[in-house]
Design an enzyme around this catalytic site. Structure first.
Site, PDB file in Angstrom:
ATOM      1  N   CYS A 142       0.765  -1.007  -0.047  1.00  0.00           N
ATOM      2  CA  CYS A 142      -0.063   0.035  -0.056  1.00  0.00           C
ATOM      3  C   CYS A 142       0.683   1.305   0.076  1.00  0.00           C
ATOM      4  CB  CYS A 142      -0.937  -0.039   1.040  1.00  0.00           C
ATOM      5  SG  CYS A 142      -1.760   1.351   1.603  1.00  0.00           S
ATOM      6  N   CYS A 145      -0.177   3.960   2.358  1.00  0.00           N
ATOM      7  CA  CYS A 145      -0.235   3.646   3.866  1.00  0.00           C
ATOM      8  C   CYS A 145       1.423   3.944   4.045  1.00  0.00           C
ATOM      9  CB  CYS A 145      -0.097   2.264   4.202  1.00  0.00           C
ATOM     10  SG  CYS A 145      -1.826   1.503   3.735  1.00  0.00           S
ATOM     11  N   ASP A 146       2.452   3.421   3.318  1.00  0.00           N
ATOM     12  CA  ASP A 146       3.934   3.261   3.609  1.00  0.00           C
ATOM     13  C   ASP A 146       4.837   4.114   2.625  1.00  0.00           C
ATOM     14  OD1 ASP A 146       3.107   1.721   5.312  1.00  0.00           O
ATOM     15  OD2 ASP A 146       3.104  -0.258   4.148  1.00  0.00           O
TER      16      ASP A 146
HETATM   17  P1  FAD Z   1      -9.352  -6.870   7.443  1.00  0.00           P
HETATM   18  O1  FAD Z   1      -8.488  -6.081   8.362  1.00  0.00           O
HETATM   19  O2  FAD Z   1      -8.972  -7.765   6.311  1.00  0.00           O
HETATM   20  O3  FAD Z   1     -10.280  -7.895   8.471  1.00  0.00           O
HETATM   21  C1  FAD Z   1     -10.871  -9.092   8.149  1.00  0.00           C
HETATM   22  C2  FAD Z   1     -11.433  -9.895   9.402  1.00  0.00           C
HETATM   23  O4  FAD Z   1     -12.165 -11.047   8.954  1.00  0.00           O
HETATM   24  C3  FAD Z   1     -10.142 -10.598  10.029  1.00  0.00           C
HETATM   25  O5  FAD Z   1     -10.343 -10.438  11.582  1.00  0.00           O
HETATM   26  C4  FAD Z   1     -10.341 -12.259   9.596  1.00  0.00           C
HETATM   27  O6  FAD Z   1      -9.986 -13.160  10.538  1.00  0.00           O
HETATM   28  C5  FAD Z   1     -12.033 -12.040   9.506  1.00  0.00           C
HETATM   29  N1  FAD Z   1     -12.498 -13.312   8.742  1.00  0.00           N
HETATM   30  C6  FAD Z   1     -12.302 -13.587   7.555  1.00  0.00           C
HETATM   31  N2  FAD Z   1     -13.030 -14.719   7.241  1.00  0.00           N
HETATM   32  C7  FAD Z   1     -13.667 -14.716   8.157  1.00  0.00           C
HETATM   33  C8  FAD Z   1     -14.626 -15.888   8.415  1.00  0.00           C
HETATM   34  N3  FAD Z   1     -14.930 -16.829   7.541  1.00  0.00           N
HETATM   35  N4  FAD Z   1     -14.946 -16.005   9.735  1.00  0.00           N
HETATM   36  C9  FAD Z   1     -14.945 -15.141  10.649  1.00  0.00           C
HETATM   37  N5  FAD Z   1     -14.049 -14.235  10.478  1.00  0.00           N
HETATM   38  C10 FAD Z   1     -13.378 -14.150   9.259  1.00  0.00           C
HETATM   39  N6  FAD Z   1      -4.333   0.638   5.939  1.00  0.00           N
HETATM   40  C11 FAD Z   1      -4.462   2.023   6.649  1.00  0.00           C
HETATM   41  O7  FAD Z   1      -5.394   2.781   6.678  1.00  0.00           O
HETATM   42  N7  FAD Z   1      -3.287   2.437   6.793  1.00  0.00           N
HETATM   43  C12 FAD Z   1      -2.065   1.800   6.996  1.00  0.00           C
HETATM   44  O8  FAD Z   1      -0.850   2.012   7.501  1.00  0.00           O
HETATM   45  C13 FAD Z   1      -2.110   0.308   6.338  1.00  0.00           C
HETATM   46  N8  FAD Z   1      -1.241  -0.608   6.249  1.00  0.00           N
HETATM   47  C14 FAD Z   1      -1.255  -1.725   5.907  1.00  0.00           C
HETATM   48  C15 FAD Z   1      -0.111  -2.563   5.882  1.00  0.00           C
HETATM   49  C16 FAD Z   1      -0.461  -3.901   5.373  1.00  0.00           C
HETATM   50  C17 FAD Z   1       0.829  -4.881   5.364  1.00  0.00           C
HETATM   51  C18 FAD Z   1      -1.549  -4.554   4.724  1.00  0.00           C
HETATM   52  C19 FAD Z   1      -1.867  -5.826   4.529  1.00  0.00           C
HETATM   53  C20 FAD Z   1      -2.696  -3.542   4.827  1.00  0.00           C
HETATM   54  C21 FAD Z   1      -2.370  -2.183   5.626  1.00  0.00           C
HETATM   55  N9  FAD Z   1      -3.443  -1.174   5.438  1.00  0.00           N
HETATM   56  C22 FAD Z   1      -3.509  -0.084   6.027  1.00  0.00           C
HETATM   57  C23 FAD Z   1      -4.888  -1.645   4.906  1.00  0.00           C
HETATM   58  C24 FAD Z   1      -5.604  -2.040   6.173  1.00  0.00           C
HETATM   59  O9  FAD Z   1      -5.167  -3.178   6.772  1.00  0.00           O
HETATM   60  C25 FAD Z   1      -7.294  -2.467   5.480  1.00  0.00           C
HETATM   61  O10 FAD Z   1      -7.838  -1.501   4.918  1.00  0.00           O
HETATM   62  C26 FAD Z   1      -8.207  -2.777   6.812  1.00  0.00           C
HETATM   63  O11 FAD Z   1      -7.427  -3.693   7.608  1.00  0.00           O
HETATM   64  C27 FAD Z   1      -9.320  -3.557   6.301  1.00  0.00           C
HETATM   65  O12 FAD Z   1     -10.345  -3.821   7.333  1.00  0.00           O
HETATM   66  P2  FAD Z   1     -11.278  -4.810   7.222  1.00  0.00           P
HETATM   67  O13 FAD Z   1     -11.977  -4.728   8.751  1.00  0.00           O
HETATM   68  O14 FAD Z   1     -12.221  -4.423   6.184  1.00  0.00           O
HETATM   69  O15 FAD Z   1     -10.871  -6.102   7.178  1.00  0.00           O
END
Ligand code: FAD
Length: 316
Positions: A142, A145-146
């Site tokens: 990203c 982000c970085d």
């Molecule tokens: P996710 O964080 O993807 O969480 C999904 C959740 O669903 C998890 O807890 C998982 O266990 C659960 N899940 C999935 N399938 C199932 C199932 N079948 N049953 C039960 N639970 C399930 N964004 C920023 O704004 N700033 C940053 O600095 C940043 N840095 C990042 C660095 C990295 C390495 C990555 C990979 C991403 C980064 N992002 C950053 C992006 C950010 O992490 C995502 O936009 C955000 O986490 C998305 O949130 P979410 O809740 O939609 O899903």
């Protein structure tokens, strides 16, 4: 006991979207139950440092941030279940009951469901152990982000689609040189982005290029690249590598029940989080192929809880 009764709000996923939804739902007296899945805390737990989330002027470690979210959810008595949902049976009726299975025989029933299962960035897969070790230590998925951590330095972007070109354009404004590595001998990206890319003096494009090695122990210091057209290998010294070869939304368990786009992202109505199933809402990266930011996930998590509350008020 929530397992025997019909609940108002089940949330699947414990990333920023899930936690945000849970806090809003709990404060609206919906008694939310959250399945945390196999990655409690979600994607942010894989990053050392978040620098762009509002309210943290010093930045914050990703796992620490998600621990704070969990503490806040616990304060509002959200029921946290450390399990994966393996199957769902979604009702088509307004006010209908959805079945959420966490084993072959065990399920929870709920009138409201918030899907916040996120997505996973695709890894390059050439040396998965090292790729994961260097994640957040030079390797990133990203630029928003970085990118800032590499201000004035040389970086590389891998990919040939719209996301890769957008990442490269974003980085070209902050970084010294941006090496854009494309596996094929052409871009998949839209023509307009290609036109912009070709005009940027500090973006150097390498077609037919495959990364074969990551260089660096504690931090990424460079990459070894194989040029399949000229059959030559070379090394590029960089502080950051941005992998932009796509994301996979976690939507397998909803297939054939919820309308999705051609990439598998859940389709929601314009301006709210409703899916095609009554009482089922989607928040965060699972319905967002564009922004993929924690703050947006938290925002849409809030929307989903408010949308569900309104839905329940209309049917109960
Ligand atoms: P996710 O964080 O993807 O969480 C999904 C959740 O669903 C998890 O807890 C998982 O266990 C659960 N899940 C999935 N399938 C199932 C199932 N079948 N049953 C039960 N639970 C399930 N964004 C920023 O704004 N700033 C940053 O600095 C940043 N840095 C990042 C660095 C990295 C390495 C990555 C990979 C991403 C980064 N992002 C950053 C992006 C950010 O992490 C995502 O936009 C955000 O986490 C998305 O949130 P979410 O809740 O939609 O899903």
């Amino acid at each position: 006991m929530f397992k025997n009764k019909i609940n108002n709000c089940v949330i699947i996923g414990s990333g920023p979207a899930g936690y945000s939804a849970s806090i809003y739902a709990a404060r609206a007296d919906l008694n939310p139950i959250m399945f945390m899945g196999s990655m409690p805390g979600g994607q942010l737990t894989t990053t050392h440092y978040i620098d762009n989330y509002l309210g943290y002027p010093q930045g914050i470690n990703g796992s620490q941030f998600m621990e704070f979210c969990k503490e806040q959810a616990k304060k509002f008595k959200v029921i946290l279940i450390p399990k994966n949902v393996i199957q769902v049976e979604l009702s088509d009726k307004k006010g209908g009951i959805h079945y959420i299975y966490y084993s072959k025989k065990e399920y929870i029933r709920s009138i409201g469901l918030i899907i916040a299962t996120g997505s996973n960035p695709k890894l390059l897969g050439i040396d998965i152990k090292k790729e994961k070790e260097l994640l957040g230590l030079g390797i990133s998925f990203c630029a928003t982000c970085d990118g800032f951590f590499h201000k004035g330095k040389d970086v590389a972007v891998v990919g040939g689609g719209d996301t890769a070109l957008e990442e490269a354009i974003f980085l070209s404004k902050i970084c010294n040189n941006v090496y854009l590595l494309v596996r094929k001998n052409y871009f998949k990206a839209s023509k307009i982005l290609q036109t912009i890319i070709f005009q940027k003096k500090n973006i150097k494009i390498f077609f037919c290029s495959h990364i074969v090695k990551f260089i660096g122990k504690q931090f990424l210091e460079g990459i070894k690249v194989f040029d399949s057209k000229n059959e030559k290998s070379y090394t590029i010294l960089i502080s950051g590598l941005f992998i932009a070869i796509g994301h996979v939304p976690n939507t397998k368990i909803f297939k054939n029940q919820i309308i999705m786009d051609n990439l598998g992202y859940i389709s929601v109505q314009n301006g709210n989080t409703s899916t095609n199933k009554p009482g089922v809402f989607a928040a965060g990266d699972v319905q967002d192929p564009i922004y993929r930011q924690a703050i947006i996930s938290a925002g849409t998590g809030c929307m989903a809880a408010l949308d569900l509350d309104k839905y329940l008020n209309n049917i109960l």
